[in-house]
Write a protein that holds these residues in place. Sequence first.
Motif, PDB file in Angstrom:
ATOM      1  N   TYR C  46      36.286  34.451  44.017  1.00 40.60           N
ATOM      2  CA  TYR C  46      37.225  35.634  43.915  1.00 40.60           C
ATOM      3  C   TYR C  46      38.577  35.236  44.532  1.00 40.60           C
ATOM      4  O   TYR C  46      38.299  34.300  45.792  1.00 40.60           O
ATOM      5  N   ASN C  64      41.774  32.032  36.447  1.00 38.87           N
ATOM      6  CA  ASN C  64      41.768  33.432  37.366  1.00 38.87           C
ATOM      7  C   ASN C  64      42.229  33.454  38.564  1.00 38.87           C
ATOM      8  O   ASN C  64      42.510  34.131  40.047  1.00 38.87           O
ATOM      9  N   ASP C  68      45.613  39.483  40.706  1.00 38.75           N
ATOM     10  CA  ASP C  68      44.516  40.663  40.033  1.00 38.75           C
ATOM     11  C   ASP C  68      43.860  40.620  38.980  1.00 38.75           C
ATOM     12  O   ASP C  68      43.501  40.992  37.804  1.00 38.75           O
ATOM     13  N   LYS C  69      43.771  38.907  38.894  1.00 36.00           N
ATOM     14  CA  LYS C  69      42.282  38.423  38.374  1.00 36.00           C
ATOM     15  C   LYS C  69      40.846  39.135  38.388  1.00 36.00           C
ATOM     16  O   LYS C  69      40.077  39.480  37.776  1.00 36.00           O
ATOM     17  N   GLY C  70      40.722  39.532  39.912  1.00 41.86           N
ATOM     18  CA  GLY C  70      39.171  39.779  40.307  1.00 41.86           C
ATOM     19  C   GLY C  70      38.768  38.910  39.871  1.00 41.86           C
ATOM     20  O   GLY C  70      38.540  37.942  40.301  1.00 41.86           O
ATOM     21  N   ILE C  71      37.042  39.496  40.531  1.00 41.77           N
ATOM     22  CA  ILE C  71      35.719  38.538  40.214  1.00 41.77           C
ATOM     23  C   ILE C  71      35.820  37.801  39.232  1.00 41.77           C
ATOM     24  O   ILE C  71      36.272  38.030  37.601  1.00 41.77           O
ATOM     25  N   SER C  72      35.344  36.806  39.067  1.00 48.51           N
ATOM     26  CA  SER C  72      35.251  35.933  38.057  1.00 48.51           C
ATOM     27  C   SER C  72      34.022  34.795  37.943  1.00 48.51           C
ATOM     28  O   SER C  72      34.210  34.654  39.193  1.00 48.51           O
ATOM     29  N   LEU C  73      33.493  34.029  36.887  1.00 46.72           N
ATOM     30  CA  LEU C  73      33.308  33.444  36.612  1.00 46.72           C
ATOM     31  C   LEU C  73      33.834  31.991  36.586  1.00 46.72           C
ATOM     32  O   LEU C  73      34.381  32.317  35.089  1.00 46.72           O
TER      33      LEU C  73
END
Lengths: 403, 403, 403
Positions: C46, C64, C68-73
């Motif tokens: 995050y 990310n 505003d990319k939010g949660i990412s893997l």
Amino acid sequence: QDSFEEIKIDSLGFKPEQDGEGLIQKSLPKSWTDRIKVSGYIQARYNGLFETNPDLEVPQMDKNWGADKGISLRRVRLKVSGWLLDNVYVYMQADFAGSPTLRDAYMDLYFDHHKSTWLRVGQSKVPFGFENMQSSQFRIPLDRTDAINSALPNERDLMAVMYHTPQKVRKIYEYMKRNNLKHSGNYGTFALGAYNGQGINTSDLNENLHVVARASWPFQFANDQIMELSIHGYTGQYVLPNTSEGLEAEITNGNGEKEIVYAAGQNFDDARLGATFVWYPQPIGFQAEYNYGKGPEYDVPTNMVKTKELHGGYAMLYAKIDYTHHQFFPFVRYIYYDGGKKFELDARSYNVNDVEIGVEWQPNRAFEFVAMYTIANRTYVDSQNPYNDQAGNLLRLQMQVNF
Amino acid sequence: QDSFEEIKIDSLGFKPEQDGEGLIQKSLPKSWTDRIKVSGYIQARYNGLFETNPDLEVPQMDKNWGADKGISLRRVRLKVSGWLLDNVYVYMQADFAGSPTLRDAYMDLYFDHHKSTWLRVGQSKVPFGFENMQSSQFRIPLDRTDAINSALPNERDLMAVMYHTPQKVRKIYEYMKRNNLKHSGNYGTFALGAYNGQGINTSDLNENLHVVARASWPFQFANDQIMELSIHGYTGQYVLPNTSEGLEAEITNGNGEKEIVYAAGQNFDDARLGATFVWYPQPIGFQAEYNYGKGPEYDVPTNMVKTKELHGGYAMLYAKIDYTHHQFFPFVRYIYYDGGKKFELDARSYNVNDVEIGVEWQPNRAFEFVAMYTIANRTYVDSQNPYNDQAGNLLRLQMQVNF
Amino acid sequence: QDSFEEIKIDSLGFKPEQDGEGLIQKSLPKSWTDRIKVSGYIQARYNGLFETNPDLEVPQMDKNWGADKGISLRRVRLKVSGWLLDNVYVYMQADFAGSPTLRDAYMDLYFDHHKSTWLRVGQSKVPFGFENMQSSQFRIPLDRTDAINSALPNERDLMAVMYHTPQKVRKIYEYMKRNNLKHSGNYGTFALGAYNGQGINTSDLNENLHVVARASWPFQFANDQIMELSIHGYTGQYVLPNTSEGLEAEITNGNGEKEIVYAAGQNFDDARLGATFVWYPQPIGFQAEYNYGKGPEYDVPTNMVKTKELHGGYAMLYAKIDYTHHQFFPFVRYIYYDGGKKFELDARSYNVNDVEIGVEWQPNRAFEFVAMYTIANRTYVDSQNPYNDQAGNLLRLQMQVNF
């Protein structure tokens, strides 16, 4: 014995040396085959029998539904999952049908000695609804319903969710697993979390996360019959991923006034509230879900996207019949949905009235066969195809192998 | 002992407790590592030595053949496969070279107590030809031939096929496996099935399925020498996946009259009949295949696609030489093909005359090295490149690891 | 005990029955689970906390990162690897974050009885630098640095490399593994090889291979403290994969004269020389790398790509702190880079000055958490965005699970 059941049910070993002392294990299992297992399932389909309307397509559910699609693979799933420690669980699943995509990749961190409270972080199913939670590996009908699944296509998002399942509820889950009662798996009796909201394998597109909550309690009566009741809801803002060029939208601006803007890039309210009732099949089962909410939807008269109400649900009567070592699950299901599909072109507007009659046959734990007759009546319109009523029937077949 | 052999040969355990009572096993192996195994192989290549014509490219066989392609990975295969029950087998294979794609995903359901008759459903190799059946993991030359493989690029399709292999034939297969005789694997002594016909990972594009049949019998003589004879054929209708804009085709309409239409979207007849002869290398081997048929092919004089005759084959003389614990397979192969490649642009027209001389060296069961000198003479034309004769020689190297 | 360490360290069993007689094992381990293991790791992130500049993006390191990319893997890695024989090792790794891609697929062939000299062929990390060699699974800061990683984005290429590691050095590696000292893994004390030079999963685009060499020696002192010194360099020619239409470049032609040509398709000199110093954390560690070279870089005044000098490095002060069974790795890192990024649009020109302060927390061997505050100051320009200075701070969080 067999280990094809839902993932979280794997945690129900109740081994005394683990369960009371969850946080003290410090070293990993020595053999990699004890840390993780590889598993999966394959679904092959044929949707081409007795088709009365080749123009009827249901792409959200099955891209190979419609004219002349032949034999298809609906799901080719490979999973790697396991308990690394008694408080750390990992789950990873990819789909190889068509072009490979990631479905799940998450870690679970447990906070107590009874494996009842955990934080899940990564890509996983968002705890909204019953059929969304239940794996396609175990669902009786071939596809989920427009009513519920339109909330979360592919069921998953990038998220962080807290789950809690009391030990007494886990024992009921364990009972349902042992008796093959088609439970949804342990996605928490109580769940509360946040997720991006733009769907699987996608970055968020606005500054807010969606929020989701769910409570689902199974009541087991003295005669062992089980009834499960759930409520669940989410709210957030959604940006349309796919709009026709120049398409406009009517939104309410910060001053509470209506305004016409381009649909692309806009934030739309996206919120639902739903409820589930399940009577588990011993031997007769009944399952119903309904949800109500609002979201972006293409509006034919104005040729615009608007934030509109949506609602829909399904009801399914089914049974579990044992015959020698075979199991049969006959079912009839009715589906209704009236609302938009935010993830389709122009937030395509849908009106769905489908009836399905079918049976799942499990001759053994590795193989399943489903035959299902669908009587569909669907209107779905967008700015490029504003008149589109399709009704039709067909027989659909599926063979599934579980490994 | 080693388990790198072809998949179906895995079924040749002949364990008395299974083989005579195939359908009575009811529970899965308890450990997941007994249900499935993970395996695979990697092929790394270098096609850049002594190249006389950088414009000579053979994209169907190796996209990294031609000018300045450097070191490449031709195949990076990962398989998950196993006997779930003594009558249910699963096989899944993906390729990770370039971008990941699914190769196989199928289930086998056995109908008798001797594992001799089974139904395969999913994506798998279509039983046409010998080299198409034989895994690239075991083939001696680097690539399959235009003559046979042009029938089914990637060898696979979405299908349902019935196979039958008598028990006495399985014993010969077992003998060939034990002696590393480069058999094709058990794709049925007799096979009959249907498949989409548009190739791997692709929906059908017309209302008919292709039909395929094959019979292949290995004769083992008193001196243990083995000769295998096969015939195989398929028929169906094919839609070109890749045509230049506006390209026309000459077809025969329902009244038997010739008609000029756009090539895109048309159904073309697609049928072949082939035969195989194999003398297995104890120590000298000989392998030959030929096939004849018709299919869409670009026609230079009229600048149109027409349904034309095609034919071609190959002959390979080879040997199996044991030296200490090393094995060597020297070979010389001649390839001829005259016909279209339906899956390439405009059903590109080919005339191929190639000679290959090389050797495969197996110092152990995990590693292989192939060096192969190719003398190629190829004409391949389409509407965008109607004059294109390419001749050239080069040395090609491959290192392979099996796991 | 745990087997999450770097791959080549797996080879450090020093079993007498193997190590002295490496080349005489002839049969593979009987069980497939002894030939290979399946493993991997997942990184969820995050990047949205306390972000001061949403326009600051660092796509090479984390797609990310930005508004505003939010949660990412960030990484979802699955590996299959193992010793097939005592002189044959295989390694395959895919990433499933976003869309699945192959990372590694190589085979190692050992030439001596002590597993000290081997040839690696396939796709693997190019032996240049320390942080490039170290797996992201073990690195303390979230990302590699622009300074070093701009040499080889994704660290890997298609290659053939000879490695040599003397037995006494392997014992130091083994010591570092046992003590979780964040070593880079065994990529050879000495390495010499060739690779395509155009990056991961990509064919070469010109007639020459890149050449790379590396020497890296760990000195262990009487007090067990370890210092590692490395030098490494590569040279080759690179074709830009991504240029704005019509963009020109200034090159030096065969006569030594400057010439203006289109940038697309041109060969640019691409060469670097670097050095690494590592003092391993017992308990205080210090790590620094620097490299200097030349390569294509967008030039703002002339709006052209030119071959320009580049240089940069980083220095990191860190510690390893044991607290009960937890381990903490606090760190502060400074990054500097001035040069082009050949693989980005127009060989985008960078000037980077970043400071990072953070900590990695390992409560157990399966799970890690990193929090890192970044103070970034970056100028990055191309022909479409020739004025672009971005400075900003943010807090970045990562949870990682190892399996």
